[in-house]
Design an enzyme around this catalytic site. Structure first.
Site, PDB file in Angstrom:
ATOM      1  N   ASN A   9      42.624  40.116  51.418  1.00  0.00           N
ATOM      2  CA  ASN A   9      42.179  39.180  50.388  1.00  0.00           C
ATOM      3  C   ASN A   9      43.106  37.968  50.435  1.00  0.00           C
ATOM      4  O   ASN A   9      44.250  38.051  49.989  1.00  0.00           O
ATOM      5  CB  ASN A   9      42.241  39.895  49.024  1.00  0.00           C
ATOM      6  CG  ASN A   9      41.969  38.951  47.870  1.00  0.00           C
ATOM      7  OD1 ASN A   9      41.505  37.834  48.044  1.00  0.00           O
ATOM      8  ND2 ASN A   9      42.272  39.417  46.657  1.00  0.00           N
ATOM      9  N   LYS A  11      42.917  35.227  48.864  1.00  0.00           N
ATOM     10  CA  LYS A  11      43.030  34.537  47.573  1.00  0.00           C
ATOM     11  C   LYS A  11      42.882  33.024  47.759  1.00  0.00           C
ATOM     12  O   LYS A  11      42.145  32.587  48.636  1.00  0.00           O
ATOM     13  CB  LYS A  11      44.339  34.924  46.883  1.00  0.00           C
ATOM     14  CG  LYS A  11      44.505  36.457  46.814  1.00  0.00           C
ATOM     15  CD  LYS A  11      45.611  36.898  45.913  1.00  0.00           C
ATOM     16  CE  LYS A  11      45.672  38.425  45.910  1.00  0.00           C
ATOM     17  NZ  LYS A  11      46.664  38.959  45.007  1.00  0.00           N
ATOM     18  N   HIS A  96      38.469  41.541  40.542  1.00  0.00           N
ATOM     19  CA  HIS A  96      39.900  41.530  40.865  1.00  0.00           C
ATOM     20  C   HIS A  96      40.688  41.234  39.591  1.00  0.00           C
ATOM     21  O   HIS A  96      40.231  40.468  38.730  1.00  0.00           O
ATOM     22  CB  HIS A  96      40.170  40.454  41.933  1.00  0.00           C
ATOM     23  CG  HIS A  96      41.569  40.545  42.461  1.00  0.00           C
ATOM     24  ND1 HIS A  96      42.639  40.015  41.792  1.00  0.00           N
ATOM     25  CD2 HIS A  96      42.060  41.143  43.574  1.00  0.00           C
ATOM     26  CE1 HIS A  96      43.744  40.282  42.479  1.00  0.00           C
ATOM     27  NE2 HIS A  96      43.419  40.968  43.559  1.00  0.00           N
ATOM     28  N   GLU A  98      43.049  39.350  38.973  1.00  0.00           N
ATOM     29  CA  GLU A  98      43.299  37.925  38.708  1.00  0.00           C
ATOM     30  C   GLU A  98      42.064  37.288  38.073  1.00  0.00           C
ATOM     31  O   GLU A  98      42.176  36.363  37.266  1.00  0.00           O
ATOM     32  CB  GLU A  98      43.705  37.219  40.014  1.00  0.00           C
ATOM     33  CG  GLU A  98      45.132  37.584  40.402  1.00  0.00           C
ATOM     34  CD  GLU A  98      45.405  37.630  41.896  1.00  0.00           C
ATOM     35  OE1 GLU A  98      44.618  37.064  42.680  1.00  0.00           O
ATOM     36  OE2 GLU A  98      46.419  38.252  42.281  1.00  0.00           O
ATOM     37  N   GLU A 166      44.069  48.881  41.909  1.00  0.00           N
ATOM     38  CA  GLU A 166      45.135  47.898  42.061  1.00  0.00           C
ATOM     39  C   GLU A 166      45.907  47.779  40.753  1.00  0.00           C
ATOM     40  O   GLU A 166      45.494  47.023  39.852  1.00  0.00           O
ATOM     41  CB  GLU A 166      44.536  46.536  42.414  1.00  0.00           C
ATOM     42  CG  GLU A 166      43.756  46.532  43.706  1.00  0.00           C
ATOM     43  CD  GLU A 166      43.756  45.146  44.338  1.00  0.00           C
ATOM     44  OE1 GLU A 166      44.180  45.026  45.484  1.00  0.00           O
ATOM     45  OE2 GLU A 166      43.338  44.180  43.662  1.00  0.00           O
ATOM     46  N   GLY A 172      51.312  41.350  44.086  1.00  0.00           N
ATOM     47  CA  GLY A 172      52.096  40.147  44.370  1.00  0.00           C
ATOM     48  C   GLY A 172      53.517  40.205  43.824  1.00  0.00           C
ATOM     49  O   GLY A 172      54.229  39.210  43.823  1.00  0.00           O
ATOM     50  N   SER A 212      50.939  45.065  46.788  1.00  0.00           N
ATOM     51  CA  SER A 212      52.135  45.005  47.632  1.00  0.00           C
ATOM     52  C   SER A 212      52.123  46.011  48.784  1.00  0.00           C
ATOM     53  O   SER A 212      53.154  46.608  49.100  1.00  0.00           O
ATOM     54  CB  SER A 212      53.406  45.151  46.786  1.00  0.00           C
ATOM     55  OG  SER A 212      53.476  44.102  45.831  1.00  0.00           O
TER      56      SER A 212
HETATM   57  P1  PGA Z   1      49.238  41.892  47.090  1.00  0.00           P
HETATM   58  O1  PGA Z   1      47.780  41.653  46.473  1.00  0.00           O
HETATM   59  O2  PGA Z   1      49.049  42.697  48.341  1.00  0.00           O
HETATM   60  O3  PGA Z   1      49.766  40.503  47.364  1.00  0.00           O
HETATM   61  O4  PGA Z   1      50.047  42.602  46.065  1.00  0.00           O
HETATM   62  C1  PGA Z   1      46.821  42.680  46.505  1.00  0.00           C
HETATM   63  C2  PGA Z   1      45.542  42.185  45.889  1.00  0.00           C
HETATM   64  O5  PGA Z   1      45.611  41.440  44.908  1.00  0.00           O
HETATM   65  O6  PGA Z   1      44.434  42.511  46.372  1.00  0.00           O
END
Ligand code: PGA
Length: 250
Positions: A9, A11, A96, A98, A166, A172, A212
């Site tokens: 992803n 983003k 997601h 976010e 997640e 992140g 992560s």
């Molecule tokens: P990340 O994000 O691997 O940077 O923690 C995962 C995601 O949001 O799908």
């Protein structure tokens, strides 16, 4: 045996030129023949066409990061499933954290988007996960179960559905859930699916972990019985890291 699925992803990162370069670098390092899992990349909308051209003849799927729940109309800034399909997307990420956190996405709008994407024949990755506050107050299972139940409301066939657990506190942040913490929630998600759809469906649905994931922790996470691959954010922006994670899932 469930086939693992690893999706990058990207983003809101990468211009069209940068995205094209990254897709080409991933393909170059990924020896298609040695990859035993399903692989997808989700560039931002403006790069879908060009990235789609790069990966067209490969086994890597083109994934979108979101879609709207109406076919068309006055929804400034939104993108419909038909538009995504016309660019060659075969899969879309829905809900997601976010989107939930910054753009007002709720279990109800997740459900609407998911149903629209499935109606149009698209594969869907539906994300669920608790915040740090929810984990610390002991309601992880309750929150995640509710997200699964409400997100899948009125969906009868899970054939095109992938779930992604997640934990918001791990996205992140560099903090990964331990394989044991993740496995516990994955098992609980599978048991929710079993309650809703029966044991066969629960045994078939894939549940990815996201938060992560890195080359250094991927193999350990993917070794857990209920973890069927990963949704990768930060590490998917580096071809070497993403390919290493794909190989850990193969
Ligand atoms: P990340 O994000 O691997 O940077 O923690 C995962 C995601 O949001 O799908």
């Amino acid at each position: 045996m469930r086939k693992k699925i690893v999706v990058g992803n990207w983003k809101m990162n990468k211009t069209v030129a940068e995205a094209t370069d990254l897709a080409a670098a991933i393909l170059e390092k990924l020896d298609d023949g040695a990859v035993a899992c399903e692989v997808g990349i989700a560039p931002p909308f403006p790069a879908l066409t060009e990235v789609g051209n790069v990966i067209e003849k490969s086994a890597v799927g083109l994934v979108a990061q979101n879609c709207h729940f109406e076919d068309d109309g006055a929804y400034t800034g939104e993108v419909s499933v038909n538009m995504l399909a016309s660019l060659g997307c075969s899969c879309v990420i829905i809900g997601h954290s976010e989107r939930r956190q910054y753009f007002g996405e709720t279990n109800q709008t997740v459900n609407l988007r998911l149903k629209k994407a499935l109606d149009k024949g698209m594969q869907v990755i539906m994300c669920v996960g608790e915040t740090l506050e929810e984990r610390e107050s002991g309601v992880t299972e309750k929150v995640v179960t509710e997200q699964v139940r409400e997100g899948l409301k009125d969906v009868s066939d899970l054939g095109d559905v992938v779930l992604a657990y997640e934990p918001v506190w791990a996205i992140g942040t560099g903090k990964t859930a331990t394989p044991e913490q993740a496995e516990e929630v994955h098992a609980s998600i599978r048991s929710t699916i079993s309650d809703m759809y029966g044991e066969v469906a629960a045994g078939q649905i894939r549940v990815q972990y996201g938060g992560s994931v890195k080359p250094s922790n991927a193999a350990e996470l993917f070794a857990k019985p209920n973890i069927d691959g990963g949704l990768i954010g930060g590490a998917s922006l580096k071809a070497d890291d993403f390919v290493a994670i794909v190989k850990a899932a193969s």
